[in-house]
Design a protein around this motif. Structure first.
Motif, PDB file in Angstrom:
ATOM      1  N   GLU A 312       0.808  -1.226  -0.089  1.00 57.35           N
ATOM      2  CA  GLU A 312      -0.091   0.066   0.032  1.00 57.35           C
ATOM      3  C   GLU A 312       0.988   1.240  -0.004  1.00 57.35           C
ATOM      4  N   ALA A 313       2.065   1.291   1.043  1.00 61.16           N
ATOM      5  CA  ALA A 313       2.621   2.687   1.061  1.00 61.16           C
ATOM      6  C   ALA A 313       3.158   2.867  -0.448  1.00 61.16           C
ATOM      7  N   ASN A 314       3.992   1.668  -1.038  1.00 60.10           N
ATOM      8  CA  ASN A 314       4.569   1.810  -2.398  1.00 60.10           C
ATOM      9  C   ASN A 314       3.808   2.471  -3.287  1.00 60.10           C
ATOM     10  N   GLU A 315       2.372   1.952  -3.052  1.00 63.07           N
ATOM     11  CA  GLU A 315       1.390   2.623  -4.255  1.00 63.07           C
ATOM     12  C   GLU A 315       1.276   4.025  -3.978  1.00 63.07           C
ATOM     13  N   ALA A 316       1.045   4.404  -2.522  1.00 64.70           N
ATOM     14  CA  ALA A 316       0.835   5.616  -2.172  1.00 64.70           C
ATOM     15  C   ALA A 316       2.161   6.799  -2.554  1.00 64.70           C
ATOM     16  N   THR A 317       3.359   6.026  -2.484  1.00 67.82           N
ATOM     17  CA  THR A 317       4.491   6.934  -3.262  1.00 67.82           C
ATOM     18  C   THR A 317       4.234   7.144  -4.674  1.00 67.82           C
ATOM     19  N   LYS A 318       3.595   6.060  -5.282  1.00 66.96           N
ATOM     20  CA  LYS A 318       3.379   6.489  -6.816  1.00 66.96           C
ATOM     21  C   LYS A 318       2.423   7.555  -7.033  1.00 66.96           C
ATOM     22  N   LEU A 319       1.595   7.653  -6.102  1.00 65.33           N
ATOM     23  CA  LEU A 319       0.510   8.779  -6.321  1.00 65.33           C
ATOM     24  C   LEU A 319       1.344  10.029  -6.032  1.00 65.33           C
ATOM     25  N   TYR A 320       2.231   9.897  -4.968  1.00 63.82           N
ATOM     26  CA  TYR A 320       2.983  11.178  -4.467  1.00 63.82           C
ATOM     27  C   TYR A 320       3.862  11.702  -5.652  1.00 63.82           C
ATOM     28  N   GLU A 321       4.534  10.612  -6.118  1.00 59.03           N
ATOM     29  CA  GLU A 321       5.556  10.776  -7.400  1.00 59.03           C
ATOM     30  C   GLU A 321       5.093  11.493  -8.583  1.00 59.03           C
ATOM     31  N   GLU A 322       3.652  11.124  -8.687  1.00 62.61           N
ATOM     32  CA  GLU A 322       2.713  11.571  -9.973  1.00 62.61           C
ATOM     33  C   GLU A 322       2.185  13.051  -9.690  1.00 62.61           C
ATOM     34  N   GLY A 323       2.385  13.486  -8.591  1.00 66.10           N
ATOM     35  CA  GLY A 323       1.749  14.618  -8.177  1.00 66.10           C
ATOM     36  C   GLY A 323       0.336  14.487  -7.818  1.00 66.10           C
ATOM     37  N   VAL A 324      -0.197  13.647  -7.616  1.00 66.33           N
ATOM     38  CA  VAL A 324      -1.801  13.391  -7.404  1.00 66.33           C
ATOM     39  C   VAL A 324      -2.042  14.154  -6.018  1.00 66.33           C
ATOM     40  N   CYS A 325      -1.330  13.518  -5.004  1.00 68.23           N
ATOM     41  CA  CYS A 325      -1.614  14.246  -3.355  1.00 68.23           C
ATOM     42  C   CYS A 325      -0.520  14.071  -2.622  1.00 68.23           C
ATOM     43  N   SER A 326      -0.362  14.513  -1.493  1.00 70.13           N
ATOM     44  CA  SER A 326       0.691  14.281  -0.643  1.00 70.13           C
ATOM     45  C   SER A 326       0.695  12.802  -0.080  1.00 70.13           C
ATOM     46  N   LEU A 327       1.725  12.467   0.670  1.00 69.01           N
ATOM     47  CA  LEU A 327       1.728  11.239   1.555  1.00 69.01           C
ATOM     48  C   LEU A 327       0.901  11.301   2.536  1.00 69.01           C
ATOM     49  N   GLU A 328       0.783  12.374   3.080  1.00 66.44           N
ATOM     50  CA  GLU A 328      -0.161  12.391   4.569  1.00 66.44           C
ATOM     51  C   GLU A 328      -1.706  12.375   3.985  1.00 66.44           C
ATOM     52  N   GLU A 329      -2.131  12.710   2.804  1.00 59.53           N
ATOM     53  CA  GLU A 329      -3.282  12.748   2.158  1.00 59.53           C
ATOM     54  C   GLU A 329      -3.781  11.060   1.985  1.00 59.53           C
ATOM     55  N   CYS A 330      -2.602  10.564   1.602  1.00 57.69           N
ATOM     56  CA  CYS A 330      -2.743   9.073   1.293  1.00 57.69           C
ATOM     57  C   CYS A 330      -3.179   8.293   2.552  1.00 57.69           C
ATOM     58  N   ASP A 331      -2.557   8.481   3.728  1.00 57.04           N
ATOM     59  CA  ASP A 331      -2.479   8.093   5.126  1.00 57.04           C
ATOM     60  C   ASP A 331      -4.089   8.373   5.383  1.00 57.04           C
ATOM     61  N   THR A 332      -4.439   9.719   5.177  1.00 57.74           N
ATOM     62  CA  THR A 332      -5.726  10.079   5.586  1.00 57.74           C
ATOM     63  C   THR A 332      -6.942   9.272   5.078  1.00 57.74           C
ATOM     64  N   ALA A 333      -6.557   9.198   3.418  1.00 53.96           N
ATOM     65  CA  ALA A 333      -7.545   8.419   2.489  1.00 53.96           C
ATOM     66  C   ALA A 333      -7.743   6.939   3.138  1.00 53.96           C
ATOM     67  N   MET A 334      -6.713   6.159   3.425  1.00 56.52           N
ATOM     68  CA  MET A 334      -6.642   5.042   3.992  1.00 56.52           C
ATOM     69  C   MET A 334      -7.650   4.840   5.341  1.00 56.52           C
ATOM     70  N   GLN A 335      -7.295   5.949   6.347  1.00 52.89           N
ATOM     71  CA  GLN A 335      -7.527   5.884   7.726  1.00 52.89           C
ATOM     72  C   GLN A 335      -9.065   5.871   7.625  1.00 52.89           C
ATOM     73  N   TYR A 336      -9.533   7.018   6.680  1.00 53.54           N
ATOM     74  CA  TYR A 336     -11.127   7.290   6.639  1.00 53.54           C
ATOM     75  C   TYR A 336     -11.917   6.727   5.648  1.00 53.54           C
ATOM     76  N   GLY A 337     -11.199   6.219   4.769  1.00 53.20           N
ATOM     77  CA  GLY A 337     -11.924   5.692   3.438  1.00 53.20           C
ATOM     78  C   GLY A 337     -12.126   3.984   3.641  1.00 53.20           C
ATOM     79  N   TYR A 338     -10.847   3.344   4.305  1.00 52.45           N
ATOM     80  CA  TYR A 338     -10.630   2.066   4.609  1.00 52.45           C
ATOM     81  C   TYR A 338     -10.800   1.480   5.936  1.00 52.45           C
ATOM     82  N   ASN A 339     -10.752   2.315   6.833  1.00 48.92           N
ATOM     83  CA  ASN A 339     -10.576   2.076   8.137  1.00 48.92           C
ATOM     84  C   ASN A 339      -9.287   1.175   8.615  1.00 48.92           C
ATOM     85  N   THR A 340      -8.493   1.471   8.127  1.00 48.77           N
ATOM     86  CA  THR A 340      -7.121   0.893   8.244  1.00 48.77           C
ATOM     87  C   THR A 340      -5.759   1.857   8.753  1.00 48.77           C
TER      88      THR A 340
END
Ligand SMILES: NC(=O)c1ccc[n+]([C@@H]2O[C@H](COP(=O)([O-])OP(=O)(O)OC[C@H]3O[C@@H](n4cnc5c(N)ncnc54)[C@H](O)[C@@H]3O)[C@@H](O)[C@H]2O)c1
Length: 383
Positions: A312-340
């Motif tokens: 999951e973290a590796n995929e999050a870094t792809k989004l970060y590298e592609e300029g989609v969102c910050s790494l913090e937003e990736c964590d927020t998305a998984m915590q509140y969208g997937y409850n993990t």
């Protein structure tokens, strides 16, 4: 269009997601035009809204006066899209995840709604830019992606399409904030946006565990529940419907990388018409009320839950590298969208060399390049 100008909202599609999205608009004080293809579907959507509001009111979570006002004429039912959108300032489509259905629905919305009204899509995976082809004035089109069930899940993703203009993006941000949701913004339009995209390679990985390693679904879920996860990914697949998830994977397969396609195990269930909870069986049997009982004897202790979070973290870094969102937003998305756990937070306790080595091992073992570590992982720049 500014949020303050909105007097009425239309929700097109009154199914599992649509009725919840309509309920949120009603709870925020907007009258809603609710539309589906048959009277009985739109009536069922209204029933589900009212039942949920009564339940929330009985628990003291919604003011009973507000519920009374909603019952007293805030919902208008339609089966014709043109009529449903004629007098609204904002409409969202929540029809099935099939590109042609989405395009036809969006064109009907665009044809019937005022020219400056905002139009949104709740698609889980599809390109907002591609869907905007159906819209006149595509600058007013945006992704507003809710999670299931919309009333309870805190996360909403706003997706900036290639043609979305800044005012429309701001409208969507203001609207989601007004609902009191946790917001993340995908600045670029990539398949799966943020949370679903981060989850996508773990679905592939778990599929390989079943297809290649002969592992049981319970073994995966029990291992992850032991890390504090509230619902394992195989049970979540049954809950979210295996057909819906496979349709998303087909889309990633076509638009992101062929390696993201569905597993043989998922396809075998679909061939038998078993999509999970809805049909009484998927990876688990859902023949008793409540959640399936996981058979502890199936736990082997050989599924390493850390690998799940590394992927999951590796995929999050792809989004970060592609300029989609910050790494913090990736964590927020998984915590509140997937409850993990947020995967970036999770991997911070490991040395980057170790995380990169484990990811490379998985990539080599299955011959899947999507698991190979990114530069952000290899260099430890996520820390
Ligand atoms: N179910 C989930 O977990 C989930 C989560 C997030 C996003 N989504 C997305 O939300 C969308 C809807 O999913 P769902 O789970 O609510 O599906 P659903 O099948 O429960 O509901 C879709 C509804 O749309 C109606 N519909 C079909 N064509 C229509 C038309 N032309 N006009 C009006 N209504 C029409 C159907 O009759 C149905 O009631 C999809 O894009 C899906 O990917 C689903």
């Amino acid at each position: 269009m500014k949020l303050a100008e909105v007097k009425k909202v239309a929700v097109i599609g009154a199914g599992d997601m649509g009725h919840g999205i309509a309920q949120l608009a009603l709870m925020a004080g907007y009258p809603v035009n609710l539309c589906d293809i048959k009277d009985e579907f739109v009536a069922r959507g209204e029933e589900r809204i009212l039942a949920s509001l009564d339940k929330l009111a009985s628990k003291g979570k919604v003011d009973p006066e507000k519920v009374a006002a909603i019952k007293n004429g805030m919902i208008t039912k339609f089966t014709d899209i043109g009529q449903a959108v004629a007098d609204v300032d904002y409409a969202i489509e929540v029809v099935p995840e099939v590109e042609q259905i989405k395009l036809t629905t969006l064109k009907a919305i665009s044809d019937g709604i005022r020219e400056d009204a905002v139009i949104a899509t709740n698609t889980s995976t599809m390109s907002i830019t591609d869907l905007s082809a159906a819209i006149k004035n595509p600058g007013r089109f945006v992704g507003i992606h809710y999670f299931n069930p919309p009333v309870l899940m805190k996360l909403v993703e706003v997706v900036n399409g290639g043609n979305t203009d800044p005012e429309t993006l701001q409208f969507a941000i203001d609207y989601v904030n007004l609902l009191g949701k946790v917001l993340v913004v995908a600045k670029k339009d990539r398949p799966g946006f943020i949370a679903n995209r981060i989850a996508a390679p773990t679905i592939v990985y778990n599929g390989l565990q079943l297809d290649v390693d002969g592992r049981e679904p319970e073994d995966i879920d029990i291992s992850l529940l032991k890390t504090g996860m509230k619902m394992g990914p195989m049970e979540l697949a049954d809950y979210s419907r295996i057909d819906v998830m496979s349709a998303c994977q087909d889309y990633y397969h076509e638009h992101l990388d062929p390696e993201y396609g569905p597993s043989k195990a998922a396809k075998a269930l679909l061939d038998k018409g078993l999509v999970g909870k809805k049909t009484g069986q998927g990876y688990y049997k859902w023949d008793q009320p409540g959640r399936p009982q996981l058979d502890e004897s199936k736990w082997t202790g050989t599924y390493d839950p850390d690998i799940f979070y590394f992927i999951e973290a590796n995929e999050a870094t792809k989004l970060y590298e592609e300029g989609v969102c910050s790494l913090e937003e990736c964590d927020t998305a998984m915590q509140y969208g997937y409850n993990t756990a947020g995967p970036i937070g999770y991997i911070k306790k490991f040395e980057p060399e170790y995380v990169a080595k484990k990811l490379q091992e998985v990539s080599d073992k299955y011959g899947y390049k999507i698991f190979a570590p990114t530069e952000t992982i290899k260099t430890g720049a996520y820390r």
